[in-house]
Design an enzyme around this catalytic site. Structure first.
Site, short mmCIF file in Angstrom:
data_model
loop_
_atom_site.label_atom_id
_atom_site.label_comp_id
_atom_site.label_asym_id
_atom_site.label_seq_id
_atom_site.Cartn_x
_atom_site.Cartn_y
_atom_site.Cartn_z
N ASP A 200 -31.92 -35.48 -49.44
CA ASP A 200 -32.42 -36.71 -48.85
C ASP A 200 -31.63 -37.07 -47.60
O ASP A 200 -32.19 -37.50 -46.57
CB ASP A 200 -32.33 -37.84 -49.89
N ASP A 313 -37.43 -41.98 -54.99
CA ASP A 313 -36.20 -42.73 -55.24
C ASP A 313 -36.28 -43.45 -56.58
O ASP A 313 -35.31 -43.47 -57.35
CB ASP A 313 -35.96 -43.74 -54.12
#
Length: 392
Positions: A200, A313
């Site tokens: 990420d 997430d």
């Protein structure tokens, strides 16, 4: 003398509200995953070793394997998973670049159907067996099929539905996927969480990163990215003609420049009134003013003017607390507080840098740190105090 119109609030002034709008669905997602793990783990026919997915394609962990074998296998699984995610993201970038929006939305709808209809349906069957609920097959199929199709429409199209319905289905999809991820072998789970946090970070911040390319392309075209993204849309109140209070959702904010002034243009969508692009709204909205080229999508203010958070997430936050729930609830509390603290830090960085930021690195790092500190240190301390009847 005419009264001056109120100036739109900056994100700094409304940070508490924005944090609440993000923390609430994340907390709900993590809570539901913890409840599912606590309720179904001992009774479900599935076990961590019997569940196979892309995350276990390179190595299947067995109890007889040595710690070194498990560690090496977990790294191989994580590398394979990251490779698949990277390729899929670059394909998404290419399809978005070629404006294959219809295909992308159709794929999102199909993904929602598979997750809700099959994975979610199997979890519901686990719950029915666990709590011995009297539901016949026909009722189950009809009700769940209709529920699934509404979810597909909410993700695929979403027009005409209250925003809470779309948000609720996105949270539910996150819960379902996260629950199945908690069935991965323990070593693979920990290494995968670290790997996804690093991915990420690289994908969003590095030049040429797939998520960064996707965001920059969306900003250049002023288009929404067709992806599973939770958006905390700001809600503003205005008096209606009948004297009541109408809540309106702000959809877009753009900067219109001329030689003397800069003014905000807002598009509002509600059941009583529509303002088209180009009309200047007189309503005060808790949005962050930004110049052309500032602000990106992701965790940040995109073209819609609201903080956005990718559904991935939600999933990996919930996987962490779900894995903690397999141990004890003290560890769950510690991990939850660490994740929320990390999210708060990320939002503060968002205010400072005003650009898309990865939401996993800080929260996952703190969550893993608190998990192992709680298991290795805090638990031993609390147990020793309890045995010796020491109150603190």
């Amino acid at each position: 003398m005419a009264e001056q119109e109120p100036k739109p609030k900056s994100l700094t002034e409304t940070l508490g509200e924005e944090i609440t709008r993000i923390v609430t669905p994340i907390s709900l997602c993590m809570l539901l995953v913890v409840l599912l793990v606590s309720s179904l783990n001992s009774t479900s026919s599935s076990s961590p070793n019997s569940f196979t997915s892309v995350a276990t394609i390179a190595y299947a962990e067995t109890p007889s394997d040595t710690l070194w074998d498990k560690f090496k296998g977990a790294i191989l699984n994580s590398l394979a998973f990251i490779a698949v995610v990277t390729i899929a993201t670059f394909v998404l970038v290419l399809l978005f670049y070629w404006r294959c929006i219809g295909f992308l939305k159709s794929y999102l709808g199909f993904s929602a159907f598979v997750v809700l209809g099959f994975l979610g349906g199997e979890i519901l069957l686990f719950c029915i067996q666990r709590f011995d609920l009297g539901v016949d097959v026909i009722t189950f199929v009809v009700v769940w099929f209709n529920f699934t199709m509404v979810g597909v429409y909410a993700v695929f199209q979403g027009k005409g539905l209250p925003i809470l319905v779309t948000q609720g289905y996105l949270v539910l999809i996150g819960v379902i996927v996260a629950y199945w991820f908690t069935m991965l072998p323990e070593w693979t789970t920990w290494v995968l969480l670290v790997s996804m946090a690093l991915y990420d970070l690289a994908a969003v911040l590095l030049p040429g990163g797939p998520l960064r390319l996707l965001v920059e392309l969306a900003i250049a075209r002023d288009e929404e990215i067709p992806a599973l993204v939770y958006e905390a849309r700001p809600v503003i109140a205005d008096e209606s003609g009948s004297g009541g209070i109408v809540e309106r959702r702000v959809w877009r904010q753009r900067m219109v420049r001329d030689s003397n002034s800069v003014e905000s243009v807002v598009v509002v969508d509600d059941s009583s009134r529509n303002l088209n692009v180009g009309e200047v709204s007189e309503l005060e909205a808790p949005l962050m003013e930004r110049n052309e080229g500032d602000g990106e999508e992701g965790i940040g203010l995109g073209t819609s003017g609201a903080i956005k958070l990718g559904l991935g997430d939600f999933i990996f936050y919930s996987v962490l607390v779900g894995r903690a729930a397999m141990y004890d609830f003290m560890t769950v509390y510690a991990c939850y507080l660490a994740i929320i603290a990390g999210l708060g830090v990320t939002l503060l960085l968002l205010v400072l840098y005003r650009k898309a930021l990865p939401a996993l690195p800080v929260s996952i790092s703190l969550g893993l740190l608190f998990y192992f500190l709680t298991r290795l240190l805090l638990e031993a301390f609390v147990v020793e105090c309890s045995v010796n009847l020491i109150m603190f």
